[in-house]
Scaffold this active site. Structure first.
Site, PDB file in Angstrom:
ATOM      1  N   LYS A  21       0.836  -1.206   0.000  1.00 19.99           N
ATOM      2  CA  LYS A  21       0.000   0.000   0.000  1.00 19.99           C
ATOM      3  C   LYS A  21       0.873   1.258   0.000  1.00 19.99           C
ATOM      4  O   LYS A  21       0.644   2.196  -0.779  1.00 19.99           O
ATOM      5  CB  LYS A  21      -0.905  -0.007   1.226  1.00 19.99           C
ATOM      6  CG  LYS A  21      -1.556   1.328   1.574  1.00 19.99           C
ATOM      7  CD  LYS A  21      -2.205   1.275   2.953  1.00 19.99           C
ATOM      8  CE  LYS A  21      -2.694   2.646   3.402  1.00 19.99           C
ATOM      9  NZ  LYS A  21      -3.808   3.138   2.599  1.00 19.99           N
ATOM     10  N   GLY A 438     -21.219  11.569   4.345  1.00 19.04           N
ATOM     11  CA  GLY A 438     -20.882  11.487   5.770  1.00 19.04           C
ATOM     12  C   GLY A 438     -19.510  11.957   6.152  1.00 19.04           C
ATOM     13  O   GLY A 438     -19.359  12.848   6.977  1.00 19.04           O
ATOM     14  N   SER A 439     -18.464  11.395   5.548  1.00 18.77           N
ATOM     15  CA  SER A 439     -17.104  11.710   5.984  1.00 18.77           C
ATOM     16  C   SER A 439     -16.491  12.810   5.127  1.00 18.77           C
ATOM     17  O   SER A 439     -16.826  12.969   3.954  1.00 18.77           O
ATOM     18  CB  SER A 439     -16.232  10.456   5.923  1.00 18.77           C
ATOM     19  OG  SER A 439     -16.184   9.946   4.607  1.00 18.77           O
ATOM     20  N   ARG A 521      -6.450   0.836  -0.757  1.00 19.34           N
ATOM     21  CA  ARG A 521      -7.341   0.990   0.381  1.00 19.34           C
ATOM     22  C   ARG A 521      -7.393  -0.321   1.161  1.00 19.34           C
ATOM     23  O   ARG A 521      -7.854  -1.347   0.657  1.00 19.34           O
ATOM     24  CB  ARG A 521      -8.731   1.392  -0.104  1.00 19.34           C
ATOM     25  CG  ARG A 521      -9.849   1.297   0.927  1.00 19.34           C
ATOM     26  CD  ARG A 521      -9.771   2.359   1.983  1.00 19.34           C
ATOM     27  NE  ARG A 521     -10.994   2.388   2.768  1.00 19.34           N
ATOM     28  CZ  ARG A 521     -11.073   2.818   4.014  1.00 19.34           C
ATOM     29  NH1 ARG A 521      -9.992   3.264   4.614  1.00 19.34           N
ATOM     30  NH2 ARG A 521     -12.214   2.825   4.659  1.00 19.34           N
ATOM     31  N   CYS A 522      -6.905  -0.281   2.393  1.00 22.17           N
ATOM     32  CA  CYS A 522      -6.922  -1.450   3.258  1.00 22.17           C
ATOM     33  C   CYS A 522      -7.835  -1.184   4.449  1.00 22.17           C
ATOM     34  O   CYS A 522      -7.937  -0.046   4.915  1.00 22.17           O
ATOM     35  CB  CYS A 522      -5.517  -1.774   3.765  1.00 22.17           C
ATOM     36  SG  CYS A 522      -4.345  -2.178   2.460  1.00 22.17           S
ATOM     37  N   GLU A 611     -23.562  -6.864  -1.295  1.00 27.60           N
ATOM     38  CA  GLU A 611     -22.400  -7.726  -1.476  1.00 27.60           C
ATOM     39  C   GLU A 611     -22.510  -9.038  -0.706  1.00 27.60           C
ATOM     40  O   GLU A 611     -21.852 -10.017  -1.041  1.00 27.60           O
ATOM     41  CB  GLU A 611     -21.117  -7.016  -1.071  1.00 27.60           C
ATOM     42  CG  GLU A 611     -20.868  -6.968   0.428  1.00 27.60           C
ATOM     43  CD  GLU A 611     -19.587  -6.231   0.757  1.00 27.60           C
ATOM     44  OE1 GLU A 611     -18.899  -6.664   1.675  1.00 27.60           O
ATOM     45  OE2 GLU A 611     -19.296  -5.222   0.113  1.00 27.60           O
ATOM     46  N   GLU A 671     -24.789   4.777  -5.556  1.00 30.83           N
ATOM     47  CA  GLU A 671     -23.728   5.111  -6.509  1.00 30.83           C
ATOM     48  C   GLU A 671     -24.281   5.155  -7.930  1.00 30.83           C
ATOM     49  O   GLU A 671     -25.100   4.331  -8.311  1.00 30.83           O
ATOM     50  CB  GLU A 671     -22.620   4.065  -6.411  1.00 30.83           C
ATOM     51  CG  GLU A 671     -21.493   4.254  -7.418  1.00 30.83           C
ATOM     52  CD  GLU A 671     -21.735   3.530  -8.730  1.00 30.83           C
ATOM     53  OE1 GLU A 671     -21.191   3.978  -9.745  1.00 30.83           O
ATOM     54  OE2 GLU A 671     -22.476   2.542  -8.738  1.00 30.83           O
ATOM     55  N   HIS A 700     -13.822   8.211  -5.632  1.00 34.54           N
ATOM     56  CA  HIS A 700     -12.602   7.415  -5.606  1.00 34.54           C
ATOM     57  C   HIS A 700     -11.573   7.918  -6.610  1.00 34.54           C
ATOM     58  O   HIS A 700     -10.479   7.365  -6.703  1.00 34.54           O
ATOM     59  CB  HIS A 700     -12.921   5.944  -5.877  1.00 34.54           C
ATOM     60  CG  HIS A 700     -13.712   5.313  -4.777  1.00 34.54           C
ATOM     61  ND1 HIS A 700     -15.088   5.364  -4.743  1.00 34.54           N
ATOM     62  CD2 HIS A 700     -13.337   4.646  -3.658  1.00 34.54           C
ATOM     63  CE1 HIS A 700     -15.522   4.745  -3.657  1.00 34.54           C
ATOM     64  NE2 HIS A 700     -14.478   4.304  -2.992  1.00 34.54           N
ATOM     65  N   CYS A 732     -20.087   8.624  -2.432  1.00 35.36           N
ATOM     66  CA  CYS A 732     -19.726   7.962  -1.191  1.00 35.36           C
ATOM     67  C   CYS A 732     -19.079   8.997  -0.282  1.00 35.36           C
ATOM     68  O   CYS A 732     -19.050  10.198  -0.590  1.00 35.36           O
ATOM     69  CB  CYS A 732     -18.779   6.794  -1.486  1.00 35.36           C
ATOM     70  SG  CYS A 732     -18.728   5.547  -0.173  1.00 35.36           S
TER      71      CYS A 732
END
Length: 765
Positions: A21, A438-439, A521-522, A611, A671, A700, A732
């Site tokens: 990463k 949100g973030s 992204r982990c 998912e 999305e 993204h 997102c």
């Protein structure tokens, strides 16, 4: 083979310290040259192979390592690059490769969606106008590297043609035969070159064979493997399936390959039933997936040995390979640094390295008398028994609450139309209200403060003061931008699941249990190891503070029960649905606490609902029913004037739209951008009569879309959706983006909303 041998299907790319990463992000930031970057990744890759070699794995996978995503690797190997990237043929450059994954100033990124029912994301191949050619034989390069550098006779891994095509977009179902004919010669070329290089075993991954396969597809599947066997008759092909049982067992095991890989953990019972009923071909090797490649629990080795014994009655030792159920990509790397975990829990875990040891232990048992490994088996049984009988798994209050649920526990007080009218009166929002998911950006400063708080350099009061400063700054920014519904920014949160798990009983957290989600992204999934208990308010302080700074509504932000479930490593001793209800009851208490404090917009995100959908349609209804009930359990007790939002991202929604509607959220955001308007097309034939926001730009990617580009998404959506129920938002959360690009994109989004409002003749309410 004179005895059973060991194999692995794939190893985590990220490294024990996430060095993969860090290398990617340094390269993207321009801090290292391309040659230095590739050299660093080679070192990481060889280190992973060396570890498997030292563990004694007989068939070590090569070619499973990736610079971003293995599906993207397959696309670029065959020159499948959309025209918008300016590709002119030949080997695909790193710039183009990463543009497809992340976008650039000239072109939007390719669509990203979930890899079957996991939390791993792959880049969707776009086959419209595709003119495939073999640009580079990646499996061959990986094989030669392992042989030359480490003396490893590796097992090249290749994504199967059928699965590659089924995961792709841009063609009609009737075009599958013609696509097979265009790609099959390239697969033949890859395998022919592997055979010429002296490869013995090759692993062809076909996880799509565990899904519901249309009858007409079988002719193509048979055509593929007949041709591959013909052009490379000296190769031993293992046709590898995973994540479920194969439905067409007799057809799968009849394909002209030398080995069949079956998942004997996920869908294992059904696969075993097939083996018992139909036997297993005497001319093939069974690659038995006996160790769970998707979860972090130690295997019950005694039970696994019983499975081996049963298989041994049907399959001779020279035709059995012992391996994980899937690639270990989905598990953390090593338990070595997890000394802070409760001993009763740590002793019950196995990450990727430990799973390799479990495989070798089973092989050792198979090769020697069972008495030789009695000590290891006794220790294994003791560890699992201690966890299962621990106090963490027997909370009487939680169990009683779940048992006492009835239909009224899952129903809002009024229907949507009644709630909508009450909420419009309460909030008086304009038409096409704007908000975010949100973030906001988790800057280096934010991460540093959190790190200092965790290691004691900042006390709670200092850390809360810092979070409040960040919250105020972004409330002011949102006010200045003109957003209609605000959020506090989530600066106190590392991960949307980890944050809640840390505050609930029954969860545990690792220090280095990272897994890849997409690209660099982990995530560090929580471990749900006991009964889930609500202990104290989790989001109240920050949300109430943010609301005190503005007269506009601020949304409370929670992660939903199904997403917490699907993005965690979950206990396996009780049904997953029961765990989901336990989480739902805990979140219900948090929702009620927010409402009591005056927070009347509450978003309960469920990005992972789709998912978790089982891979076979016959199992969909049960899963979706439980998932909808768990969400409604979290949200159903509020008043009509409290507006419940939810959010879902990066998956196909058309096949679950009825369940989404059954969740009875007042507003849902979905999305749109990476699927290039396909979701909008779905709404031409499917109705949705509640509030909805379709993400108007891709968070993204670092690019900032224009006002006109976002307005086009809005206008397209309004052709099929009610403008009085339509919201405008990004795809997102924005935690991974920089401040400048976030502000610029949101400014354009608000402007696009304003222009769209002027374009439609619906009065503000």
């Amino acid at each position: 083979m004179s005895q059973w041998i060991s194999s692995n299907l794939g190893y985590p790319r990220i490294g024990a310290n996430r060095e993969w990463k860090k290398a990617l992000e340094s390269f993207w930031a321009g801090k290292v040259s391309e040659s230095d970057f590739l050299a660093e990744l080679k070192g990481i890759r060889l280190g992973h192979l060396r570890l498997q070699q030292e563990k004694g794995i007989d068939l070590i996978p090569v070619g499973d390592f990736s610079l971003y995503d293995h599906v993207l690797d397959t696309s670029t190997m065959f020159g499948i690059v959309p025209k918008r990237y300016g590709y002119e043929g030949g080997e695909v450059s790193l710039d183009t490769y990463y543009a497809m994954a992340r976008g650039n100033d000239q072109a939007a990124a390719s669509e990203m969606t979930k890899w079957f029912n996991t939390n791993y994301h792959y880049i969707v191949p776009e086959l419209a106008d595709a003119n495939p050619s073999l640009t580079v034989n990646r499996p061959l390069h990986a094989y030669l590297e392992a042989k030359q550098e480490l003396g490893i006779e590796g097992k090249p891994v290749l994504l199967g043609l059928y699965t590659f095509l089924k995961l792709s977009k841009g063609y009609a179902d009737t075009e599958l035969p013609s696509l097979v004919e265009r790609f099959l010669p390239l697969y033949c070329e890859v395998l022919s070159e592997l055979q010429q290089a002296g490869v013995e075993w090759v692993q062809i991954d076909e996880p799509s064979l565990v899904t519901d396969i249309p009858a007409e597809d079988w002719k193509q599947i048979e055509r593929i493997y007949e041709e591959l066997n013909k052009v490379a008759p000296e190769l031993k092909i293992i046709l590898q399936t995973y994540f479920e049982a194969v439905g067409d067992y007799e057809k799968v095991v009849s394909l002209p390959v030398q080995g069949i890989g079956l998942d004997l953990v996920h869908g294992g019972e059904a696969n075993l039933v097939h083996i018992r009923e139909y036997g297993f071909p005497e001319d093939k090797v069974l690659a038995a997936g006996l160790i769970d490649g998707r979860n972090i629990w130690r295997s019950d080795l005694t039970e696994r040995i019983q499975v081996i014994k049963e298989l041994g009655k049907i399959v001779s030792p020279d035709r059995l390979i012992i391996q994980p159920s899937s690639s270990l990509l989905h598990t953390p790397v090593s338990l070595a640094k997890e000394d802070a975990l409760l001993p009763v829990l740590r002793n019950s875990l196995a990450f990727a390295e430990e799973k390799l040891d479990e495989i070798q232990l089973l092989v050792k048992w198979a090769a020697e008398d069972e008495n030789v490994i009695q000590e290891a088996l006794a220790e294994n049984r003791k560890a699992l028994t201690e966890l299962n009988t621990s106090v963490f798994r027997s909370n009487g209050t939680v169990r009683e609450a779940v048992n006492n649920l009835d239909e009224s526990s899952f129903v809002r007080k009024s229907d949507f139309s009644t709630r909508h009218a009450a909420q419009q009166k309460r909030f008086n929002l304009p038409i096409l209200p704007t908000t975010t998911i949100g973030s906001f950006p988790q800057t280096a400063e934010v991460r540093k403060a959190r790190r200092h708080w965790r290691n004691g350099q900042l006390d709670n009061q200092q850390y809360e003061a810092f979070v409040d400063e960040q919250t105020k700054e972004w409330i002011d920014i949102q006010e200045e931008l003109g957003l209609d519904v605000l959020v506090h920014g989530e600066f106190e949160r590392t991960d949307m699941v980890e944050f809640f798990g840390e505050k609930l009983g029954g969860f545990a957290f690792t220090s280095g249990g990272w897994v890849q989600s997409y690209g660099s992204r982990c995530v560090k999934p929580p471990i749900i190891f006991g009964d889930v208990v609500y202990q104290e308010p989790m989001t109240l302080r920050e949300t109430v503070y943010a609301q005190s700074l503005t007269k506009k509504p601020v949304k409370g932000m929670l992660t939903g029960p199904v997403t917490i479930l699907n993005w965690s490593f979950v206990r396996t001793d009780i049904p997953r649905s029961e765990v989901a209800y336990q989480i739902g009851l805990a979140l219900r208490e948090e929702v009620e606490a927010l409402e009591s404090a005056g927070i009347e917009m509450i978003q309960v995100d469920e990005p992972a609902l789709r998912e978790g959908l089982p891979l076979k349609k016959a199992d969909h209804e049960s899963y979706l029913t439980d998932s909808v009930k768990a969400f409604k359990l979290s949200t159903s007790s509020v008043n009509d004037t409290t507006q419940i939002h939810t959010h879902m991202c990066y998956c196909e929604f058309h096949d679950v739209i009825d369940s989404i509607e059954a969740m009875d959220a007042d507003v849902i955001s979905l999305e749109t951008s990476r699927s290039h308007g396909e979701l909008i097309e779905n709404f031409k034939t499917q109705t949705y009569d509640k509030g909805i926001g379709l993400g108007v730009y891709d968070i993204h990617s670092p690019r900032v879309p224009s006002v006109e580009e976002m307005k086009e998404v809005v206008v397209s959506a309004l052709d099929v959706l009610d403008p009085e129920l339509f919201w405008i938002n990004p795809d997102c959360g924005l935690k991974t983006r920089g401040k400048e690009e976030t502000v610029a994109a949101l400014r354009n989004m608000v402007a696009a909303a304003g222009e769209a409002r002027n374009q439609i003749q619906v009065p503000s309410l």
